[in-house]
Design a protein around this motif. Sequence first.
Motif, mmCIF file in Angstrom:
data_model
loop_
_atom_site.group_PDB
_atom_site.id
_atom_site.type_symbol
_atom_site.label_atom_id
_atom_site.label_comp_id
_atom_site.label_asym_id
_atom_site.label_seq_id
_atom_site.Cartn_x
_atom_site.Cartn_y
_atom_site.Cartn_z
ATOM 1 N N ALA A 173 21.026 10.722 -18.472
ATOM 2 C CA ALA A 173 21.977 9.666 -18.833
ATOM 3 C C ALA A 173 23.251 9.763 -17.993
ATOM 4 O O ALA A 173 23.816 8.740 -17.570
ATOM 5 C CB ALA A 173 22.312 9.740 -20.320
ATOM 6 N N GLU A 174 23.724 10.972 -17.755
ATOM 7 C CA GLU A 174 24.922 11.143 -16.947
ATOM 8 C C GLU A 174 24.676 10.692 -15.509
ATOM 9 O O GLU A 174 25.495 9.973 -14.914
ATOM 10 C CB GLU A 174 25.362 12.605 -16.957
ATOM 11 C CG GLU A 174 26.000 13.076 -18.250
ATOM 12 C CD GLU A 174 26.594 14.474 -18.128
ATOM 13 O OE1 GLU A 174 26.712 14.966 -16.977
ATOM 14 O OE2 GLU A 174 26.944 15.065 -19.166
ATOM 15 N N ALA A 175 23.557 11.118 -14.943
ATOM 16 C CA ALA A 175 23.260 10.761 -13.551
ATOM 17 C C ALA A 175 23.085 9.258 -13.387
ATOM 18 O O ALA A 175 23.561 8.666 -12.406
ATOM 19 C CB ALA A 175 22.010 11.496 -13.076
ATOM 20 N N LEU A 176 22.414 8.614 -14.342
ATOM 21 C CA LEU A 176 22.214 7.167 -14.252
ATOM 22 C C LEU A 176 23.548 6.443 -14.293
ATOM 23 O O LEU A 176 23.779 5.489 -13.535
ATOM 24 C CB LEU A 176 21.314 6.693 -15.399
ATOM 25 C CG LEU A 176 21.029 5.187 -15.408
ATOM 26 C CD1 LEU A 176 20.289 4.774 -14.138
ATOM 27 C CD2 LEU A 176 20.223 4.803 -16.649
ATOM 28 N N GLU A 188 26.433 7.551 -13.297
ATOM 29 C CA GLU A 188 27.119 7.774 -12.019
ATOM 30 C C GLU A 188 26.523 6.918 -10.902
ATOM 31 O O GLU A 188 27.253 6.351 -10.080
ATOM 32 C CB GLU A 188 27.050 9.250 -11.654
ATOM 33 C CG GLU A 188 27.821 10.152 -12.607
ATOM 34 C CD GLU A 188 27.498 11.621 -12.444
ATOM 35 O OE1 GLU A 188 27.941 12.421 -13.302
ATOM 36 O OE2 GLU A 188 26.813 11.983 -11.462
ATOM 37 N N ILE A 189 25.207 6.825 -10.875
ATOM 38 C CA ILE A 189 24.548 5.998 -9.858
ATOM 39 C C ILE A 189 24.943 4.537 -10.013
ATOM 40 O O ILE A 189 25.311 3.863 -9.033
ATOM 41 C CB ILE A 189 23.015 6.167 -9.945
ATOM 42 C CG1 ILE A 189 22.601 7.579 -9.513
ATOM 43 C CG2 ILE A 189 22.302 5.125 -9.082
ATOM 44 C CD1 ILE A 189 21.149 7.914 -9.800
ATOM 45 N N TYR A 236 26.235 14.964 -6.231
ATOM 46 C CA TYR A 236 26.274 14.980 -7.692
ATOM 47 C C TYR A 236 25.004 15.554 -8.318
ATOM 48 O O TYR A 236 24.819 15.451 -9.527
ATOM 49 C CB TYR A 236 26.537 13.559 -8.215
ATOM 50 C CG TYR A 236 27.850 12.995 -7.716
ATOM 51 C CD1 TYR A 236 29.057 13.501 -8.166
ATOM 52 C CD2 TYR A 236 27.876 11.966 -6.764
ATOM 53 C CE1 TYR A 236 30.270 13.000 -7.703
ATOM 54 C CE2 TYR A 236 29.072 11.464 -6.294
ATOM 55 C CZ TYR A 236 30.269 11.988 -6.765
ATOM 56 O OH TYR A 236 31.463 11.496 -6.290
ATOM 57 N N GLY A 237 24.136 16.125 -7.501
ATOM 58 C CA GLY A 237 22.948 16.759 -8.038
ATOM 59 C C GLY A 237 21.972 15.823 -8.715
ATOM 60 O O GLY A 237 21.209 16.233 -9.601
ATOM 61 N N TRP A 238 21.929 14.559 -8.282
ATOM 62 C CA TRP A 238 21.057 13.588 -8.956
ATOM 63 C C TRP A 238 19.587 13.946 -8.820
ATOM 64 O O TRP A 238 18.788 13.638 -9.711
ATOM 65 C CB TRP A 238 21.295 12.189 -8.390
ATOM 66 C CG TRP A 238 22.672 11.650 -8.665
ATOM 67 C CD1 TRP A 238 23.520 12.012 -9.672
ATOM 68 C CD2 TRP A 238 23.357 10.652 -7.897
ATOM 69 N NE1 TRP A 238 24.689 11.304 -9.593
ATOM 70 C CE2 TRP A 238 24.622 10.456 -8.518
ATOM 71 C CE3 TRP A 238 23.034 9.910 -6.771
ATOM 72 C CZ2 TRP A 238 25.556 9.539 -8.024
ATOM 73 C CZ3 TRP A 238 23.961 9.002 -6.278
ATOM 74 C CH2 TRP A 238 25.206 8.814 -6.909
ATOM 75 N N SER A 239 19.221 14.595 -7.740
ATOM 76 C CA SER A 239 17.799 14.900 -7.528
ATOM 77 C C SER A 239 17.284 15.960 -8.496
ATOM 78 O O SER A 239 16.065 16.158 -8.610
ATOM 79 C CB SER A 239 17.564 15.372 -6.092
ATOM 80 O OG SER A 239 18.143 16.641 -5.878
ATOM 81 N N THR A 240 18.198 16.638 -9.209
ATOM 82 C CA THR A 240 17.754 17.681 -10.150
ATOM 83 C C THR A 240 17.308 17.118 -11.486
ATOM 84 O O THR A 240 16.741 17.846 -12.307
ATOM 85 C CB THR A 240 18.883 18.689 -10.405
ATOM 86 O OG1 THR A 240 19.961 18.041 -11.120
ATOM 87 C CG2 THR A 240 19.410 19.265 -9.104
ATOM 88 N N VAL A 241 17.568 15.822 -11.734
ATOM 89 C CA VAL A 241 17.222 15.216 -13.024
ATOM 90 C C VAL A 241 15.710 15.261 -13.237
ATOM 91 O O VAL A 241 14.929 14.921 -12.342
ATOM 92 C CB VAL A 241 17.723 13.755 -13.085
ATOM 93 C CG1 VAL A 241 17.201 13.057 -14.346
ATOM 94 C CG2 VAL A 241 19.248 13.720 -13.032
#
Length: 819
Positions: free
Chosen positions: A264-267, A269-270, A386-391
């Motif tokens: 949810a946080e990564a989405l 931010e994207i 932002y480390g999005w690929s770790t989701v």
Amino acid sequence: MTNLTETGFGYTDGDVDQNIHNTGPTLNELADQRYSRRQTLQRGGAAIVAATMGGSVLAACDSKTEELTAPTVNAGSAATTASGRTVTLTGTGAAEAYSWTQVAGPAVTLSSTNALTTSFLAPSVATATKLTFQLAAANSTGTAGISTVEVTVNPTALGFTAVAKNKNDVVTVPTGYTVQIGARLGDPITGSAAAYKNDGTDTGFANRIGDHGDALFWFGLSTTGTRDETSSTRGLIVQNHENINQQYLHTAGATSPGGVRPEAEALKEIECHGVSVVEYSEGASRAWTFSSTSTFNRRITPNTPMVFNGPVKGSDLIKTPYSPTGVAGRGTINNCANGYTPWGTLLTCEENWAGYFRRSGDNAARTAKELTALSRYGVTSSTGSYGWSTVVAADTANTTFRRWDARATGASALADYRNEPNQFGWVVEIDPYAPTSTPRKRTALGRLGHEGCWPGKFVAGTKPAWYMGDDSRREYLYKFVSNTAWVATDATATDRLAIGDKYLDAGTLYVAKFAADGTGSWIALVFGQNGITAASAVYPFADQADVLVNARLAADVVGATPMDRPEWTAVNPVTGEVYLTLTNNNAALRPLNGTDAANPRHYNDPYGTAGTAQYGNPNGHIIRIKETSTESLTFTWDIFAFGAGADLDATNINLSGLTADNDFSSPDGCWFGRATNASGLVKPIMWLQTDDGAYTDVTNCMMLAAQPGTVGDGGARTITNTGTGGATATQATRIGAAPGASLKRFLVGPVECEITGVDSTPDGRTLFVGIQHPGENGTPAAPSSHWPDSQATGTAGATIRPRSAIVIITKNDGGVVGL
């Protein structure tokens, strides 16, 4: 006094007032005559009054003539003004009807023609020009009087008192101007989004205004909702959303439990990145609002479907599991500056996109050629910004996050996202009038850290060009020239993206090389030319698609001039001269012995009370070039202005003679007034915005207004640069005339912001300005700015989080902003 007779009347140009006692024909007789402009001048202003008073007065016109005190007229304290300013004409008298007309000079529109007071906007003029106005008055007995007044209009001049540097948490503008707040981070722009709480719990940013609002552009709408390039009261603002203040988007800042970002946080931010399209309108008393439900409103995010056009379309270099044929992609990111087309579309630019990708540890799976390209563009992070690929997505088929991992882990480029970085770094064309249209990535313009894509002057029969900076230290200035000469009727085409295909999908990409003598050349980045071949020792190019994907490497091969962080480009609408802001450089990348004529300074500007050293070119400069046409392969150049504190050495650092009224640092945003109003005609205003780190010990970031001269209005200069340990070196350069009072500080922003993005309505009476990342160094518990909540009073609640937003600036007297 001159008497009105049937044989006519005259006036003296030098008289401000001319009172006329009427002993001539009755109003009945005048009403029988035509009221053409010539007859008005011959028969007097009573005819005008008769036409405006109508039958109720004419019925009494055969009465006995009575004495009438004719009105006197004045234009305020002086009868001299300048283009773009509001002029009020105020008459006095004791009559029953009045009528204003203009009888000489460039035509203007009067706010009222049948009252004692009227006003108009002074027209654009190249030299002092006289306008003459006539006030006619009459009463019911038929007596009439006429008075004239002259107003001398001078060419445009900056018409405000410079704003002082400050560190207040508000947007400060000159006296006589009003600031309104437009769309802010999180504001809903569709009916499906709830009101924004601004506490970190908000979601659904695909239906809200994104963060870090950057470059913006106004697209006019008619009252019926169609494209209208002349509309200044209803339109669409298309704004970039470059990046995020990550800490304020979440309840207590971003989290990464076990090194894995929550979905949810990564989405969120994207979705805060990308572009927004929002409808604005002007209401009563010049109050501006934006619609949260307009059918034109739209968010374009890093998840929005895109198509590729131009020479790279279908190339192996952009094939991914999402698009195995290399014709499509998802989204746009790190959108900074912009550009436009005369057919009514926006060009948004993908700037520092490389850092979003995770890519390291896969060198063994890469070719030497790939490693050269990845290193040159900075795709080297072990985590991504932002480390999005770790989701770990709940839906295992969802590749929204996986795509940010650019490591080569599979058998080929169709088994992983190794090519995903090649899908970014492009100019993207968007049609704001067609909310369901698919944006197009225009690959003929090259893959860079695109900072703007501004068009040159469009001339029928000449191939148009767009000018582009590459936003990183020691990068280059580029120009794209279309293969197709401009056809003026294409400006009104309804299939706008198809017109984009015509002009933007085929052409030549050039890079600039500056010579020490004030000349320069454009070098073509074309496969097989200028050393750009498969045999290049820098990088072995395969074809033109490879050249465009790796345009930086091609520019390296041809020996382009590395610049001090090229940012926005802007084109003077009158002269066609191209301006490029060069934000700054440091000693590591621009050492004392590494300066050149186009990037000439190396010095120290100590920061703060501790006097922390800042060697290099920490304050930046603005360079400009002059071509004979957009098709030219050569140019001349000089440096319009050098950023510096007013207290720095005037001989070698403050080369433009800046004062407390106009000193600045780190120029970034740059834009000229529209040619549809006085601010973009004759001697246009250039708006200059700062993204500063070197001078923030003294002031918040700012916006200045300038009226530049032309390339060559200064001369050659040799300066002495200084380095650590007292070392010195001389450098020759080319400096434009000192700007003096033609450069003034117009605005200072709130705490820790960047001023970025500016445009106006076509009439120039409303200015839109982007305020980006206020309070960027604060925390959720202790924000360092509370803007825009602080705008009304200068303070706000201690825990109120800051938000990027648009400010809307109008001049209280209704004139053109800045004049």
